[in-house]
Design a protein around this motif. Structure first.
Motif, PDB file in Angstrom:
ATOM      1  N   LYS A 109      -1.385   5.061 -14.933  1.00 15.24           N
ATOM      2  CA  LYS A 109      -1.567   5.723 -13.655  1.00 15.24           C
ATOM      3  C   LYS A 109      -0.220   6.254 -13.170  1.00 15.24           C
ATOM      4  CE  LYS A 109      -5.936   4.544 -13.447  1.00 15.24           C
ATOM      5  NZ  LYS A 109      -7.030   5.523 -13.486  1.00 15.24           N
ATOM      6  N   SER A 110      -0.276   7.172 -12.195  1.00 17.31           N
ATOM      7  CA  SER A 110       0.927   7.790 -11.645  1.00 17.31           C
ATOM      8  C   SER A 110       0.919   7.669 -10.133  1.00 17.31           C
ATOM      9  CB  SER A 110       1.021   9.273 -12.034  1.00 17.31           C
ATOM     10  OG  SER A 110       1.085   9.415 -13.447  1.00 17.31           O
ATOM     11  N   LEU A 111       2.156   7.726  -9.570  1.00 19.51           N
ATOM     12  CA  LEU A 111       2.329   7.611  -8.133  1.00 19.51           C
ATOM     13  C   LEU A 111       3.532   8.475  -7.727  1.00 19.51           C
ATOM     14  CD1 LEU A 111       1.461   6.128  -5.509  1.00 19.51           C
ATOM     15  CD2 LEU A 111       3.171   4.400  -6.054  1.00 19.51           C
ATOM     16  N   VAL A 112       3.411   9.212  -6.628  1.00 19.12           N
ATOM     17  CA  VAL A 112       4.480  10.082  -6.140  1.00 19.12           C
ATOM     18  C   VAL A 112       5.112   9.419  -4.911  1.00 19.12           C
ATOM     19  CG1 VAL A 112       5.066  12.335  -5.201  1.00 19.12           C
ATOM     20  CG2 VAL A 112       3.358  12.143  -7.028  1.00 19.12           C
ATOM     21  N   LEU A 113       6.445   9.280  -4.958  1.00 18.36           N
ATOM     22  CA  LEU A 113       7.209   8.764  -3.839  1.00 18.36           C
ATOM     23  C   LEU A 113       7.894   9.929  -3.130  1.00 18.36           C
ATOM     24  CD1 LEU A 113       8.858   5.587  -5.471  1.00 18.36           C
ATOM     25  CD2 LEU A 113       6.752   5.733  -4.149  1.00 18.36           C
ATOM     26  N   ASP A 114       7.638  10.100  -1.846  1.00 17.46           N
ATOM     27  CA  ASP A 114       8.243  11.173  -1.035  1.00 17.46           C
ATOM     28  C   ASP A 114       9.382  10.602  -0.206  1.00 17.46           C
ATOM     29  OD1 ASP A 114       6.438  13.078  -1.957  1.00 17.46           O
ATOM     30  OD2 ASP A 114       4.944  12.489  -0.456  1.00 17.46           O
ATOM     31  N   SER A 115      10.478  11.331  -0.185  1.00 13.69           N
ATOM     32  CA  SER A 115      11.649  10.918   0.588  1.00 13.69           C
ATOM     33  C   SER A 115      11.980  12.007   1.607  1.00 13.69           C
ATOM     34  CB  SER A 115      12.842  10.670  -0.334  1.00 13.69           C
ATOM     35  OG  SER A 115      14.006  10.387   0.415  1.00 13.69           O
ATOM     36  N   PRO A 116      12.271  11.645   2.890  1.00 12.22           N
ATOM     37  CA  PRO A 116      12.621  12.659   3.893  1.00 12.22           C
ATOM     38  C   PRO A 116      13.996  13.281   3.651  1.00 12.22           C
ATOM     39  CG  PRO A 116      12.838  10.476   4.818  1.00 12.22           C
ATOM     40  CD  PRO A 116      12.242  10.298   3.459  1.00 12.22           C
ATOM     41  N   LYS A 135       0.827  -1.192   0.000  1.00  8.79           N
ATOM     42  CA  LYS A 135       0.000   0.000   0.000  1.00  8.79           C
ATOM     43  C   LYS A 135       0.869   1.251   0.000  1.00  8.79           C
ATOM     44  CE  LYS A 135      -3.875  -2.241   2.285  1.00  8.79           C
ATOM     45  NZ  LYS A 135      -4.803  -2.188   3.442  1.00  8.79           N
ATOM     46  N   ILE A 136       0.304   2.317  -0.535  1.00 10.77           N
ATOM     47  CA  ILE A 136       1.065   3.567  -0.657  1.00 10.77           C
ATOM     48  C   ILE A 136       1.368   4.135   0.722  1.00 10.77           C
ATOM     49  CG2 ILE A 136       1.012   5.898  -1.575  1.00 10.77           C
ATOM     50  CD1 ILE A 136      -0.700   4.845  -3.847  1.00 10.77           C
ATOM     51  N   GLY A 137       0.361   4.087   1.637  1.00 15.25           N
ATOM     52  CA  GLY A 137       0.586   4.634   2.986  1.00 15.25           C
ATOM     53  C   GLY A 137       1.705   3.910   3.704  1.00 15.25           C
ATOM     54  N   THR A 138       1.722   2.599   3.578  1.00 17.73           N
ATOM     55  CA  THR A 138       2.802   1.821   4.204  1.00 17.73           C
ATOM     56  C   THR A 138       4.151   2.172   3.605  1.00 17.73           C
ATOM     57  OG1 THR A 138       1.218   0.045   4.571  1.00 17.73           O
ATOM     58  CG2 THR A 138       3.551  -0.516   4.773  1.00 17.73           C
ATOM     59  N   GLU A 174       8.126   4.509 -15.898  1.00 18.41           N
ATOM     60  CA  GLU A 174       8.856   5.763 -16.078  1.00 18.41           C
ATOM     61  C   GLU A 174       8.952   6.461 -14.718  1.00 18.41           C
ATOM     62  OE1 GLU A 174       8.682   9.790 -18.836  1.00 18.41           O
ATOM     63  OE2 GLU A 174       6.835   8.731 -18.306  1.00 18.41           O
ATOM     64  N   ALA A 175      10.174   6.905 -14.369  1.00 20.27           N
ATOM     65  CA  ALA A 175      10.407   7.626 -13.109  1.00 20.27           C
ATOM     66  C   ALA A 175      10.913   9.030 -13.434  1.00 20.27           C
ATOM     67  CB  ALA A 175      11.405   6.878 -12.235  1.00 20.27           C
ATOM     68  N   VAL A 176      10.259  10.061 -12.865  1.00 18.90           N
ATOM     69  CA  VAL A 176      10.598  11.470 -13.118  1.00 18.90           C
ATOM     70  C   VAL A 176      10.808  12.151 -11.771  1.00 18.90           C
ATOM     71  CG1 VAL A 176       9.858  13.628 -14.183  1.00 18.90           C
ATOM     72  CG2 VAL A 176       9.244  11.436 -15.235  1.00 18.90           C
TER      73      VAL A 176
END
Length: 514
Positions: free
Chosen positions: A35-42, A2-5, A57-59
């Motif tokens: 579809k698209s998904l955003v990965l956040d990094s601290p 899951k995205i939240g995990t 594809e990763a941007v």
């Protein structure tokens, strides 16, 4: 995953500030195609790598945000290098959007309600699993799944019940009427007006006159009658005689057959009350003075072929072909001394649809024939009134009528333990025999009979194989061919000389039911 995990995992990694060079275990990430998904990094992301750019594809949007776009269905790997040397590994699965798949599932639930059918798709292959009630449902499910791509049909079909059986009651009635009349006369003289002779049309056997000298120098006349016909007249004083034939015949023949035929739905059944007669057939040319002759058998009598089909409406569709035939020696032929009869046939072939218990009649098969044979003595037959004496006439009138009544019914077998119908005999047959007929031992000796199917469901391909084997099975036996060597016409023996190997059997070929 899951995205939240996933985001919590990234935050946890960033907050911990791990500096380890050992990569963490790869994590699963699923995204739909398009579809698209955003990965956040601290922490800042220094580098991004995608194994298969055709799938994913990763941007980089910002130093701490990575946009992931699913391009087409497939699997690939995604690696993120964070500041400080930490690496994040992802096993990404890009699946097709569920719009078409869900649409097919909705249609299948509407068209086949209450049946357990599961559709799974892996790339371009669709797997169809579950249990359906019959072959029609399996074919419809496969057709719906075919809209998604290549389909692997793994459905199972509930074991089908026994096929319906159709009883066909047929009544044949053939009435043959014939009326004939014969009229003719032969006049002969043994010395009237010093004349010896006869006047005849030769249609009926005339008397034979033989003369021989007597002791007194005269001539005696001897009369030999081979057929006295109906009336024989002779005047010794006039030495004049006559034979007259005047007959009338009436004939009535009725043939009735009432066969009851039982057939499984869609299978052919046949009935024959008659026999088969042999006839020779020439095969090829002469070899060494011998002709290759084969003997074939052809059926005649009362014959019926029918194929019942129970429709979804509950009616019975019949393809029925009744036939009545008889041997016709008048139109036959003689080949090398063998009398080969022809066939007089009346046949009807039709396809109709009835409800169980309804009847239909095939009538109007009439055969009316009139044959007249007239022989007369030229000149004398044209004399008014007296000319009838010098004429012979045969008149035959034949009239036959055929009626066929057919009644189909859907029936079931007589339950076990119920009395079966028996033919009532006028007398007891063989009282000295055993009181009960021999039979197979009952279940007390053989054990119980399995009445339930071995499996509740069977694969689709197994049912298809059984159907193909039933369709490929021959419905009628092949024609029997018996080679018989016979002399060629050029080497046939002279008249009055029996052929080699003759045993004195009659020339006519015997015909009888085989």
């Amino acid at each position: 995953m899951k995205i939240g995990t996933l985001i919590s995992f990234l935050l946890l990694v960033g907050a911990s500030g791990l500096k380890s060079q050992v990569p963490a275990a790869p994590r699963d990430l699923t995204i739909g195609a398009g579809k698209s998904l955003v990965l956040d990094s601290p922490v800042d992301v220094q580098r991004v790598s995608v194994a298969n750019g055709d799938v994913l594809e990763a941007v980089a949007i910002s130093p701490r945000e990575v946009l992931v776009n699913g391009k087409r269905a497939g699997e690939t790997s995604l690696i993120l290098w964070q500041a400080g040397g930490n690496r994040l590994l992802f096993e990404v699965r890009v699946r097709e959007t569920d719009s078409r798949l869900e649409a097919v599932r909705r249609q299948m639930s509407q068209e086949l309600p209450g049946q357990q059918i599961e559709i799974n798709r892996d790339k371009d292959v669709v797997f169809l699993r579950g249990t359906v009630k019959d072959m029609v449902s399996a074919e419809r499910a496969a057709a719906l799944a075919g809209a998604l791509g290549k389909t692997v049909n793994l459905l199972r079909v509930a074991t089908p019940p026994s096929e319906m059986q159709v009883l066909l009651k047929v009544r044949f009635a053939n009435v043959d009427r014939a009326v004939g009349s014969e009229l003719g006369a032969n006049i002969f003289s043994t010395g009237a007006t010093n004349t010896i002779g006869s006047v005849t049309t030769q249609q009926f056997n005339p008397p034979k006159l033989e003369t021989q000298p007597n002791q007194s120098g005269g001539v005696d006349t001897k009369v030999t009658l081979s057929d006295a016909l109906n009336i024989f007249l002779f005047r010794p004083d006039l030495n004049l005689g006559a034979t007259i034939r005047a007959l009338q015949t009436r004939r009535l023949l009725e043939i009735l057959a009432e066969p009851n035929l039982l057939a499984i739905n869609g299978k052919q059944a046949s009935f024959l009350a008659g026999g088969e007669y042999p006839y020779p057939t020439v095969q090829g040319g002469a070899t060494g003075g011998l002709l290759a002759i084969t003997i074939q058998f052809r059926e005649f009598g009362i014959k019926l072929n029918f194929t019942p089909t129970v429709t979804p409406r509950g009616t019975i569709r019949l393809d029925v072909a009744p036939e009545v035939s008889s041997l016709d020696f008048a139109n036959g032929l003689v080949y090398q001394g063998f009398n080969i009869p022809a066939l007089s046939t009346r046949r009807v072939q039709t396809e109709i649809e009835l409800e169980s218990g309804q009847s239909f009649a095939i009538a109007g098969l009439l055969d009316n024939r009139v044959a007249e044979t007239l022989n007369k003595v030229p000149g004398l037959a044209n004399i008014p009134l007296l000319g009838k004496i010098f004429q012979s006439r045969i008149l035959n009138k034949n009239k036959s009528e055929l009626l066929v009544v057919v009644t189909p019914e859907i029936v079931r077998p007589i339950p076990a333990g119920q009395p079966v119908p028996e033919v009532r005999m006028p007398k007891t047959f063989l009282d000295e025999g055993a009181p009960t007929p021999p039979r197979t031992p009952g279940m007390d000796a053989t054990g119980p009979v399995p009445v339930k199917p071995v499996q509740d469901t069977v694969p689709v391909e197994q049912l298809l194989k059984e159907q193909q084997q039933q369709q490929a099975a021959p419905s009628t036996p092949p024609i029997q061919l018996v080679p018989v060597p016979m002399l060629a016409p050029s080497m046939a023996p002279a008249a009055g000389t029996p052929p080699a190997g003759s045993t004195g059997a009659p020339a006519n070929m015997p015909y009888q039911g085989r």
